[in-house]
Design a protein around this motif. Sequence first.
Motif, mmCIF file in Angstrom:
data_model
loop_
_atom_site.group_PDB
_atom_site.id
_atom_site.type_symbol
_atom_site.label_atom_id
_atom_site.label_comp_id
_atom_site.label_asym_id
_atom_site.label_seq_id
_atom_site.Cartn_x
_atom_site.Cartn_y
_atom_site.Cartn_z
ATOM 1 N N MET A 11 29.808 39.485 36.689
ATOM 2 C CA MET A 11 31.006 40.392 37.134
ATOM 3 C C MET A 11 32.051 39.571 37.632
ATOM 4 S SD MET A 11 28.438 43.545 38.537
ATOM 5 C CE MET A 11 29.658 44.396 39.422
ATOM 6 N N ALA A 12 31.453 38.471 38.298
ATOM 7 C CA ALA A 12 32.577 37.468 38.946
ATOM 8 C C ALA A 12 33.241 36.437 38.150
ATOM 9 C CB ALA A 12 31.685 36.921 40.051
ATOM 10 N N GLN A 13 32.865 36.725 36.909
ATOM 11 C CA GLN A 13 33.921 35.695 35.974
ATOM 12 C C GLN A 13 35.095 36.041 35.838
ATOM 13 O OE1 GLN A 13 31.463 34.651 32.210
ATOM 14 N NE2 GLN A 13 31.100 36.821 32.401
ATOM 15 N N GLN A 14 35.898 34.967 35.861
ATOM 16 C CA GLN A 14 37.537 35.244 35.639
ATOM 17 C C GLN A 14 37.806 35.658 34.464
ATOM 18 O OE1 GLN A 14 38.391 30.950 36.246
ATOM 19 N NE2 GLN A 14 38.589 30.884 38.277
ATOM 20 N N GLY A 15 38.503 36.631 34.439
ATOM 21 C CA GLY A 15 38.724 37.584 33.260
ATOM 22 C C GLY A 15 38.138 38.850 33.201
ATOM 23 N N VAL A 16 36.775 38.896 33.915
ATOM 24 C CA VAL A 16 36.160 40.137 34.054
ATOM 25 C C VAL A 16 36.451 40.726 35.443
ATOM 26 C CG1 VAL A 16 33.747 41.047 33.977
ATOM 27 C CG2 VAL A 16 34.295 39.197 32.696
ATOM 28 N N ASP A 17 36.269 40.059 36.504
ATOM 29 C CA ASP A 17 36.845 40.251 37.946
ATOM 30 C C ASP A 17 36.213 41.792 38.089
ATOM 31 O OD1 ASP A 17 38.138 37.928 38.300
ATOM 32 O OD2 ASP A 17 39.807 38.819 36.933
ATOM 33 N N GLU A 18 35.013 41.963 37.945
ATOM 34 C CA GLU A 18 34.569 43.383 38.537
ATOM 35 C C GLU A 18 33.961 43.502 39.795
ATOM 36 O OE1 GLU A 18 33.435 45.004 33.891
ATOM 37 O OE2 GLU A 18 31.737 43.925 35.065
ATOM 38 N N ILE A 19 34.005 42.437 40.215
ATOM 39 C CA ILE A 19 33.439 42.389 41.624
ATOM 40 C C ILE A 19 34.099 41.223 42.450
ATOM 41 C CG2 ILE A 19 31.669 40.430 41.371
ATOM 42 C CD1 ILE A 19 29.584 42.419 43.057
ATOM 43 N N LYS A 20 34.320 41.478 43.870
ATOM 44 C CA LYS A 20 35.011 40.677 44.821
ATOM 45 C C LYS A 20 34.139 40.300 45.954
ATOM 46 C CE LYS A 20 39.450 39.681 47.084
ATOM 47 N NZ LYS A 20 39.594 39.205 48.144
ATOM 48 N N LEU A 21 33.921 38.834 46.125
ATOM 49 C CA LEU A 21 33.030 38.525 47.136
ATOM 50 C C LEU A 21 33.913 37.999 48.176
ATOM 51 C CD1 LEU A 21 30.256 36.751 44.708
ATOM 52 C CD2 LEU A 21 30.189 39.208 45.630
ATOM 53 N N ALA A 22 33.407 38.051 49.278
ATOM 54 C CA ALA A 22 34.120 37.360 50.445
ATOM 55 C C ALA A 22 33.926 36.382 50.706
ATOM 56 C CB ALA A 22 33.673 38.441 51.874
ATOM 57 N N ASN A 23 32.765 35.693 50.318
ATOM 58 C CA ASN A 23 32.495 34.330 50.425
ATOM 59 C C ASN A 23 31.876 34.090 48.974
ATOM 60 O OD1 ASN A 23 33.111 33.635 53.248
ATOM 61 N ND2 ASN A 23 31.745 35.496 53.553
ATOM 62 N N GLY A 24 32.126 32.540 48.892
ATOM 63 C CA GLY A 24 31.428 31.831 47.720
ATOM 64 C C GLY A 24 31.085 30.581 47.872
ATOM 65 N N GLN B 57 36.081 29.774 42.885
ATOM 66 C CA GLN B 57 34.962 30.402 43.855
ATOM 67 C C GLN B 57 33.592 30.928 43.330
ATOM 68 O OE1 GLN B 57 35.914 34.278 45.735
ATOM 69 N NE2 GLN B 57 35.113 33.490 47.856
ATOM 70 N N ASN B 58 32.651 30.144 43.142
ATOM 71 C CA ASN B 58 31.558 30.179 42.794
ATOM 72 C C ASN B 58 30.592 31.012 43.311
ATOM 73 O OD1 ASN B 58 32.296 28.046 40.871
ATOM 74 N ND2 ASN B 58 31.704 26.462 42.338
ATOM 75 N N PRO B 59 30.096 32.046 42.643
ATOM 76 C CA PRO B 59 28.850 33.010 43.308
ATOM 77 C C PRO B 59 27.689 32.293 43.516
ATOM 78 C CG PRO B 59 29.059 33.152 40.458
ATOM 79 C CD PRO B 59 30.129 32.077 41.161
ATOM 80 N N ILE C 102 24.809 40.926 49.224
ATOM 81 C CA ILE C 102 25.393 42.311 49.280
ATOM 82 C C ILE C 102 26.394 42.645 50.354
ATOM 83 C CG2 ILE C 102 24.643 44.872 49.767
ATOM 84 C CD1 ILE C 102 23.750 43.552 46.828
ATOM 85 N N THR C 103 26.217 42.039 51.569
ATOM 86 C CA THR C 103 27.131 42.198 52.641
ATOM 87 C C THR C 103 28.391 41.446 52.320
ATOM 88 O OG1 THR C 103 26.289 40.156 53.823
ATOM 89 C CG2 THR C 103 25.361 42.306 54.257
ATOM 90 N N GLN C 104 28.442 40.496 51.253
ATOM 91 C CA GLN C 104 29.782 39.829 51.091
ATOM 92 C C GLN C 104 30.648 40.612 49.907
ATOM 93 O OE1 GLN C 104 28.466 36.013 49.805
ATOM 94 N NE2 GLN C 104 27.899 35.388 51.811
ATOM 95 N N ILE C 105 30.275 41.517 49.349
ATOM 96 C CA ILE C 105 30.614 42.284 48.288
ATOM 97 C C ILE C 105 31.948 43.179 49.020
ATOM 98 C CG2 ILE C 105 30.758 44.304 46.732
ATOM 99 C CD1 ILE C 105 27.883 43.384 46.063
ATOM 100 N N ASP C 106 33.290 42.639 48.669
ATOM 101 C CA ASP C 106 34.370 43.620 49.134
ATOM 102 C C ASP C 106 34.843 44.654 48.233
ATOM 103 O OD1 ASP C 106 34.794 42.161 51.674
ATOM 104 O OD2 ASP C 106 36.282 40.543 50.683
#
Length: 250
Positions: free
Chosen positions: A156-169, A179-181, A241-245
């Motif tokens: 989901m974090a792949q560039q071009g998919v961008d279905e999730i945003k993480l506060a930290n990576g 920004q690697n997951p 899970i707490t890092q999911i914006d």
Amino acid sequence: IHTGATSQDVIDTATVLTLLGCLQTLEVRLTALVDALAALAHTTDAKMMARTRMQAALPIPASARVQNWSTPLRDHLDRVDHLRASIGRVQLGGPVGLRDVPEGQGEAAAMDLARRLGLRVGPVWHTNRSPILDVGHWLTLVSGSLGKMGQDIALMAQQGVDEIKLANGGGSSAMPHKQNPILAEALITLARFVAVQQGGLAQAMVHEQERSGAAWALEWMILPPMVEATGAALRHAETLITQIDRIGPA
């Protein structure tokens, strides 16, 4: 000093007590993670594309994917009491598993030891390693479910998919735009590690005659890292899970 008992009686019983303590810690972490996922599912009403065979399928609520992560974890949590009952047996069989030492008092001695340690009495399990395999299987299920969640989040974090945003990576020294997951990737690695160990742990089922010195010792090498890896995966998962914006399309 363990007159009338064998070294395996002592070590197996100590292993049981250690595993019960570890299960309590893992249960606390798993409960916290299930609660965090429930909260996440209730904080998003976004739609996202479902994917089957890694191809775009049909739109689904983002909460449906979160529920796919939490449902097996709830099942694993429900199995903890059964697992405690399976593993929570005293081992006091004596040199050849007859539980006949002290003479005429072997069963009474086992019952007294079980009472003192908060365990139950059952048949001698010197060569029946099923309870140990039950623990390994549960660890494999928990870490595997976390690995599936990590795999989904990494995709989901792949560039071009961008279905999730993480506060930290994880940043990249050579590619600062990335920004690697990292925690998601750690869940995948830990799941695969534990799964591989379960196959080795199953080799400890093959005990020769009344007691084995080889198969038994194999458990000491394999089971502790499985517990540690699952504990680390649960800790990483809750942090992730707490890092999911944001979950769902931007």
